[in-house]
Design an enzyme around this catalytic site. Structure first.
Site, PDB file in Angstrom:
ATOM      1  N   LYS A 121       7.317  12.544  32.110  1.00  0.00           N
ATOM      2  CA  LYS A 121       7.011  13.399  30.968  1.00  0.00           C
ATOM      3  C   LYS A 121       5.617  13.122  30.425  1.00  0.00           C
ATOM      4  CE  LYS A 121      11.918  13.151  29.944  1.00  0.00           C
ATOM      5  NZ  LYS A 121      12.942  12.415  29.184  1.00  0.00           N
ATOM      6  N   ARG A 128      19.815   4.439  26.602  1.00  0.00           N
ATOM      7  CA  ARG A 128      18.848   3.672  25.807  1.00  0.00           C
ATOM      8  C   ARG A 128      18.135   4.612  24.848  1.00  0.00           C
ATOM      9  NH1 ARG A 128      14.525   5.889  28.237  1.00  0.00           N
ATOM     10  NH2 ARG A 128      14.554   6.173  30.491  1.00  0.00           N
TER      11      ARG A 128
END
Length: 450
Positions: free
Chosen positions: A237, A292
């Site tokens: 990303k 996470r």
């Protein structure tokens, strides 16, 4: 409430966790490698312990040294951040065995979701839509080729234990498939120590939309809406925004409920993310679950007003969620640009070095998550991301205008960065209209900047 937390990480996420702990009255312990002796997180924490040499395997991946630091300092919990040991079930299990609270899900859940093929099976059984594919054991490349032909090209070959864009290949015919199978297998072995693969249909030109979830230890699960993460280079990303401009309220509710169903299917606890592929016909498919906190969590915080790291700490302390799904409302729009020390003109190669000059942008609606300062030496042995620049506006256009202004103000002297590259993304017609997918950077931007 937790009394002392050791942060088993470095850089901006370590600083982010330290700040949340301090606001909650929780003492902090930083761990650092020899290369990070002067790092900001070591200066902000209440205590700091060196855990080894510069290379990650000797320090931030050294479970024995990290647990020893936790025992030595009397910390009662460990926050793993993202990357490094954050999705390592062995580490989470050893924390439990040492009576240290792991701020994240149970190791059994991490193990289940860490194996992407197993995760697909569980989601499929639970009624979560998945991309057509094959989750069984693949005997050899000939067996794999048979599976590929049965599913039909194009095909995605993925490492079962993968993450971070590693161990992935796309094939459009038999020749590409056989080559991709071999290279993905070798890369998976090198990166994860596990060369098992799975095969699924390649969804062409999808959007990557992920839902943030929070789940406490009492069976309560909520989602905090979505993030648009389609602006990617090599499956990594680059820029994220929230909310996605392609989701209607009805689709948002439907996908959010599916995300909650996925979390309940694996008895999830703490913060996590359900990632979906979203095609041009508004079909969506489970891709993976990140067990996470995510790099891009700030944009969710900006549009919901909820501090995700503080929620992680409260959940780990055994508290019930203080919100119901009806309490979660979207306000405005947020964008995050990842600022990396890299050279876009030379294939984005990392550019470690000393920061000679630094001008940090500010103003209303501008947030910086970073651990750099003037005079800081960026090490060569870690990820090249040095800051996350986040802007917030009452609507998408306002957030874009603020990001454009903030990027122009952001100056880092002494090393090359991708700031100008990020600015060029903001200027494209596709981004301005929100009409982009995961192939956009590779097809429209990277080649002309490389």
């Amino acid at each position: 409430m937790l009394k002392k937390v050791l942060i088993a990480n470095r850089g901006e996420i370590a600083v982010r966790i330290i700040r949340a702990c301090r606001e909650m009255g929780i003492s902090t312990v930083a761990v650092y490698s020899e290369a990070d002796k002067e790092a900001l997180h070591t200066q902000l924490a209440d205590e700091a312990v060196c855990i080894g040499p510069a290379m990650p395997k000797d320090s931030y991946l050294n479970i024995t040294n990290i647990l020893s630091a936790c025992v030595l300092t009397g910390a009662d919990a460990i926050h793993p951040g993202f990357g490094f040991l954050s999705e390592n079930p062995k580490f989470a299990k050893m924390c439990r065995q040492c009576n240290i609270k792991f701020i994240g899900p149970d190791y059994e859940t991490i193990e289940m979701m860490g194996n992407k093929a197993e995760a697909r099976k569980i989601m499929k059984i639970s009624g979560v839509p998945v991309v057509p594919g094959y989750e069984g054991e693949i005997r050899d490349e000939n067996h794999a080729l048979e599976i590929a032909k049965e599913i039909g090209y194009p095909i995605m070959i993925k490492a079962s234990a993968g993450g971070g864009g590693k161990g992935i290949r796309i094939a459009h015919n038999d020749e590409e498939f056989l080559l991709g199978f071999k290279t993905a297998k070798a890369e998976a072995k090198a990166c994860f120590g596990d060369d098992s693969l799975y095969i699924e249909k390649f969804v062409q030109k999808p959007k990557h939309i992920e839902f943030q979830i929070l789940a406490d230890e009492h069976g309560n699960v909520i989602h905090l809406c979505e993030r648009e993460c389609s602006m990617q280079r090599k499956n990594q990303k680059v820029l994220e925004e929230a909310p996605s401009n392609v989701l209607t309220p009805e689709l948002r509710e439907k996908m959010g409920e599916i995300a909650k169903k996925a979390a309940l299917a694996v008895d999830y606890k703490n913060a996590g993310t359900i990632e979906f592929l979203f095609d041009k016909d508004n079909n969506f498919y489970f891709m993976e679950m990140n067990t996470r906190i995510q790099v891009e969590h700030p944009i969710t915080e900006m549009i919901t007003g909820i501090d995700l790291v503080k929620q992680q700490l409260k959940i780990a302390a055994g508290e019930k969620l203080e919100f119901t799904q009806d309490d979660i409302k979207i306000k405005g729009h947020a964008i995050e640009c990842r600022v990396n020390a890299e050279d876009p003109e030379h294939d984005f190669r990392p550019c470690p070095g000393k920061i000679e000059e630094l001008c940090i942008p500010g103003g209303m609606g501008v947030r910086i998550d970073s651990a750099i300062y003037c005079g800081y030496k960026i090490p060569h042995c870690y990820d090249s991301m040095v800051a996350k620049l986040i802007t917030f506006g009452n609507h998408r256009n306002e957030a874009i205008v603020k990001m454009n202004r903030a990027l122009i103000e952001f100056a880092v002297g002494g090393v090359k960065t991708n700031i100008d590259f990020q600015l060029s993304i903001l200027e494209t017609k596709e981004f301005l209209e929100g009409d982009y997918d995961t192939s956009f950077l590779a097809e429209k931007m990277v080649n002309k900047n490389a």
